[in-house]
Scaffold this motif. Sequence first.
Motif, PDB file in Angstrom:
ATOM      1  N   MET A   1       0.812  -1.218   0.000  1.00 34.61           N
ATOM      2  CA  MET A   1       0.000   0.000   0.000  1.00 34.61           C
ATOM      3  C   MET A   1       0.847   1.271   0.000  1.00 34.61           C
ATOM      4  O   MET A   1       0.476   2.276  -0.589  1.00 34.61           O
ATOM      5  CB  MET A   1      -0.941   0.001   1.217  1.00 34.61           C
ATOM      6  N   TRP A   2       2.027   1.225   0.664  1.00 33.38           N
ATOM      7  CA  TRP A   2       2.873   2.420   0.720  1.00 33.38           C
ATOM      8  C   TRP A   2       3.283   2.852  -0.684  1.00 33.38           C
ATOM      9  O   TRP A   2       3.278   4.040  -1.016  1.00 33.38           O
ATOM     10  CB  TRP A   2       4.104   2.139   1.576  1.00 33.38           C
ATOM     11  N   PHE A   3       3.631   1.854  -1.525  1.00 33.49           N
ATOM     12  CA  PHE A   3       4.069   2.176  -2.886  1.00 33.49           C
ATOM     13  C   PHE A   3       2.942   2.834  -3.676  1.00 33.49           C
ATOM     14  O   PHE A   3       3.174   3.776  -4.455  1.00 33.49           O
ATOM     15  CB  PHE A   3       4.542   0.912  -3.598  1.00 33.49           C
ATOM     16  N   CYS A   4       1.715   2.356  -3.475  1.00 35.94           N
ATOM     17  CA  CYS A   4       0.574   2.957  -4.172  1.00 35.94           C
ATOM     18  C   CYS A   4       0.350   4.392  -3.741  1.00 35.94           C
ATOM     19  O   CYS A   4       0.082   5.282  -4.563  1.00 35.94           O
ATOM     20  CB  CYS A   4      -0.687   2.123  -3.906  1.00 35.94           C
ATOM     21  N   ALA A  75       5.976  10.931   1.271  1.00 39.23           N
ATOM     22  CA  ALA A  75       6.503   9.585   1.503  1.00 39.23           C
ATOM     23  C   ALA A  75       6.491   9.237   2.981  1.00 39.23           C
ATOM     24  O   ALA A  75       6.188   8.094   3.361  1.00 39.23           O
ATOM     25  CB  ALA A  75       7.920   9.489   0.934  1.00 39.23           C
ATOM     26  N   LEU A  76       6.803  10.194   3.825  1.00 42.54           N
ATOM     27  CA  LEU A  76       6.786   9.950   5.270  1.00 42.54           C
ATOM     28  C   LEU A  76       5.360   9.742   5.783  1.00 42.54           C
ATOM     29  O   LEU A  76       5.111   8.912   6.671  1.00 42.54           O
ATOM     30  CB  LEU A  76       7.440  11.121   6.000  1.00 42.54           C
ATOM     31  N   LEU A  77       4.411  10.489   5.221  1.00 44.79           N
ATOM     32  CA  LEU A  77       3.025  10.410   5.685  1.00 44.79           C
ATOM     33  C   LEU A  77       2.271   9.237   5.080  1.00 44.79           C
ATOM     34  O   LEU A  77       1.152   8.928   5.510  1.00 44.79           O
ATOM     35  CB  LEU A  77       2.293  11.714   5.359  1.00 44.79           C
ATOM     36  N   ALA A  78       2.892   8.607   4.080  1.00 44.30           N
ATOM     37  CA  ALA A  78       2.213   7.486   3.417  1.00 44.30           C
ATOM     38  C   ALA A  78       2.295   6.191   4.203  1.00 44.30           C
ATOM     39  O   ALA A  78       1.780   5.159   3.754  1.00 44.30           O
ATOM     40  CB  ALA A  78       2.802   7.290   2.020  1.00 44.30           C
ATOM     41  N   VAL A  79       2.907   6.215   5.365  1.00 43.42           N
ATOM     42  CA  VAL A  79       3.064   4.991   6.162  1.00 43.42           C
ATOM     43  C   VAL A  79       1.730   4.500   6.712  1.00 43.42           C
ATOM     44  O   VAL A  79       1.583   3.324   7.058  1.00 43.42           O
ATOM     45  CB  VAL A  79       4.080   5.219   7.311  1.00 43.42           C
ATOM     46  N   SER A  80       0.749   5.402   6.834  1.00 41.32           N
ATOM     47  CA  SER A  80      -0.567   4.986   7.322  1.00 41.32           C
ATOM     48  C   SER A  80      -1.653   5.688   6.529  1.00 41.32           C
ATOM     49  O   SER A  80      -1.442   6.779   5.988  1.00 41.32           O
ATOM     50  CB  SER A  80      -0.726   5.298   8.812  1.00 41.32           C
ATOM     51  N   GLN A  81      -2.810   5.061   6.474  1.00 41.59           N
ATOM     52  CA  GLN A  81      -3.930   5.622   5.721  1.00 41.59           C
ATOM     53  C   GLN A  81      -4.383   6.949   6.318  1.00 41.59           C
ATOM     54  O   GLN A  81      -4.713   7.890   5.607  1.00 41.59           O
ATOM     55  CB  GLN A  81      -5.101   4.639   5.724  1.00 41.59           C
ATOM     56  N   ARG A  82      -4.368   7.054   7.646  1.00 41.44           N
ATOM     57  CA  ARG A  82      -4.841   8.266   8.312  1.00 41.44           C
ATOM     58  C   ARG A  82      -3.931   9.452   8.016  1.00 41.44           C
ATOM     59  O   ARG A  82      -4.403  10.538   7.658  1.00 41.44           O
ATOM     60  CB  ARG A  82      -4.914   8.011   9.811  1.00 41.44           C
ATOM     61  N   SER A  83      -2.619   9.258   8.160  1.00 41.59           N
ATOM     62  CA  SER A  83      -1.684  10.365   7.898  1.00 41.59           C
ATOM     63  C   SER A  83      -1.668  10.723   6.415  1.00 41.59           C
ATOM     64  O   SER A  83      -1.534  11.891   6.054  1.00 41.59           O
ATOM     65  CB  SER A  83      -0.277  10.004   8.374  1.00 41.59           C
ATOM     66  N   PHE A  84      -1.853   9.725   5.542  1.00 41.09           N
ATOM     67  CA  PHE A  84      -1.869  10.027   4.109  1.00 41.09           C
ATOM     68  C   PHE A  84      -3.132  10.787   3.727  1.00 41.09           C
ATOM     69  O   PHE A  84      -3.114  11.634   2.828  1.00 41.09           O
ATOM     70  CB  PHE A  84      -1.760   8.735   3.301  1.00 41.09           C
ATOM     71  N   HIS A  85      -4.219  10.515   4.405  1.00 41.26           N
ATOM     72  CA  HIS A  85      -5.451  11.263   4.159  1.00 41.26           C
ATOM     73  C   HIS A  85      -5.249  12.742   4.517  1.00 41.26           C
ATOM     74  O   HIS A  85      -5.751  13.635   3.814  1.00 41.26           O
ATOM     75  CB  HIS A  85      -6.601  10.672   4.979  1.00 41.26           C
TER      76      HIS A  85
END
Length: 670
Positions: A1-4, A75-85
């Motif tokens: 998921m991180w790569f996506c 890239a740092l925030l993509a580690v979790s769905q919540r932070s990426f949102h």
Amino acid sequence: MWFCRFRQAFVALLLPWLLAVFTQTAGRTYLLSAYGSNEILTGFDADVTRMFWLGGLFDIRIASLLFVPCLLMAALLAVSQRSFHFWQRFWPWLAALLSTLVLTFTVGNIFYYATYDRAIDVFVFGLIEDDTVAVLTTMWQDYPVIRGLLGLGLFALLVFWLYRRWQRRLSAKPERRLSLPIGVLSTLLILAIGFVGMRGSIGTFPLRQSDAQVSDLKMLNMLTPNGLMALNWAFKAHSENSHFAEATDQQGQQLLSLFLDKPTPAGLAPFMAKTDLNPMAKQTPPNVVFAVMESMGYYLEGYDRPDRDLFGALRQHWSSDWRFERFISEGDGTIDSLSRFFVRSPMSGITQSSAQYLDFTSNMFKPWLANGYKVIFVTSGNGSWRNLNQFLSHLGVSEFIEQNGLKKRYPEAHLGTWGVPDEFMFRYIEERLAEADKQGEHVLIMSMSTTHHPPYKTPNNYQKTQLVLSSEEKQRMSNLATGTALDEVMQTLRYANDQLGQFISWVKSQPLGSRTIIAATGDHNIRGIGYPDPHERVLGHGVPFYLYVPPSYRQQSHFDATRVGSHKDIWPTLYQLSLSDTPYYKTGCNLLAEHLDDIWCQGYNPEAVITPQGAYLTDNGEYRPWVSNKGLLLGEPQRMTPEQQKQFNRWSGFTDLLLWQLNRQVHGQQ
């Protein structure tokens, strides 16, 4: 998921990245179309292509420097769905801000080029270091500030809306899982591309300032960098302008030996000289008045006609007294020229630097102070501008008169954007000369005018004359001003010339005129007209040097109007006229000597060195002879002879030599 998620962030930021590149390229294209005529660009097709290629690389570098860090943040925030949102909601705001920043400096660079005929440079800090209120007032009057701010606001809203739409579209697409090898390879490829983009180059060095030199045509070199890149270089130059490097013996020996054309040990001794014996000056020391006139450039003199009087009362003196026409300013800005006049500093920030209280060996007032002169500085502008009031007091200026003192003395003087009208400055000088004559003083008065400066405006009581320009002349100066604004440029020029001329007439009509020497020059040529043609490279720096020398002080003078010179030669010439057997700091030559000094007697500007035969252009290493035996227009490039190459090498190192001698003084190494 991180790569996506990382890939989605990359695709999302690709849009503002592309817009940043497009915006900067569009600004460059506009400048070329607005200021690059077919006549000027003929024969430079390859250089234009190179300008767009390297300019595009600069645009890519700026866009990458802005948005690759945003990608790393994603890239740092993509580690979790919540932070990426959170990232998905936040990045349109950040991207809109950065896009608006890019547009702001692109437009700013366009207006800067229109005003100064060059990309943003160190003089942009004048907004802070000059009279900030006056600068902002000038900008308010000369530029469409309200429309510009509204346009930027509208642009910011538009791109924010666009980025939000773009993100919603990306979010609506189903996520496709990537295999680990493909995910790793695509991530590394994206990061590699981003890294190369931030460097702007795959070579040993990142794209840098020297890469902007793409042509012999100065305009193309000025258009290559974008606004943010040029601003970055300006910051570096400004930082260096506040740093005084160690002046090593090795460096000094190399620079002195090169310039003086003989082995010379490091030290300030080679700069020390002494005036000849001058019995008349010793017996009756003359008053000396040195008027530095705002934007009194060589170029606009050519617009004078029998039916278009641009000189007023100055005309009779201009035609009858001594005047050097093949003459250039050493600095290309007011403070740049003044700092060189004061202490021979090529660092324009010297008056505000940590060295401002130094007892300079190169203090150009010292020879007069040693002979009992009172040194007076008078300006129609603000005395705190560039810290002049404090700086000059440490150089021995005992009387400093500026706009507030003049306003108090002459209540009728109207205080404008940059000071009071020049007539009050000259009125004070007249009164001070009369007072000195009555008290038996001999004085050196240096003045700096301000009226012929944007926003151009003559005093309300000044009787204007009709100055009609042809359509071709209006077109030539359209970059500077149009319509009534252009007429005001010409009117303020005539006003300043007329006031100087009335002052000279007054001096000559008085008994003190027989013992008063008057010199006048421009601080720099008028800017904003633009001198893109290579044949006009010297014309862009051209200023006159006028001299009135009473007959009794001319015995040792040999005037030749064909001699070339620059600002560096004014003080040595005045020293020889007014002082006898007096030591002085020599970085120029006496233009009235019977035999000119081959080492020092050339006209110097960091961009051009002029000789009686032609000019060396230091940025591209060209030598061009004069078109004729008068004027400042250059012919086609010629191959240098070994002697010319030697002379070019000497003067190419002159700025470094001036920096070295300044640093030597700052560090107390005599």
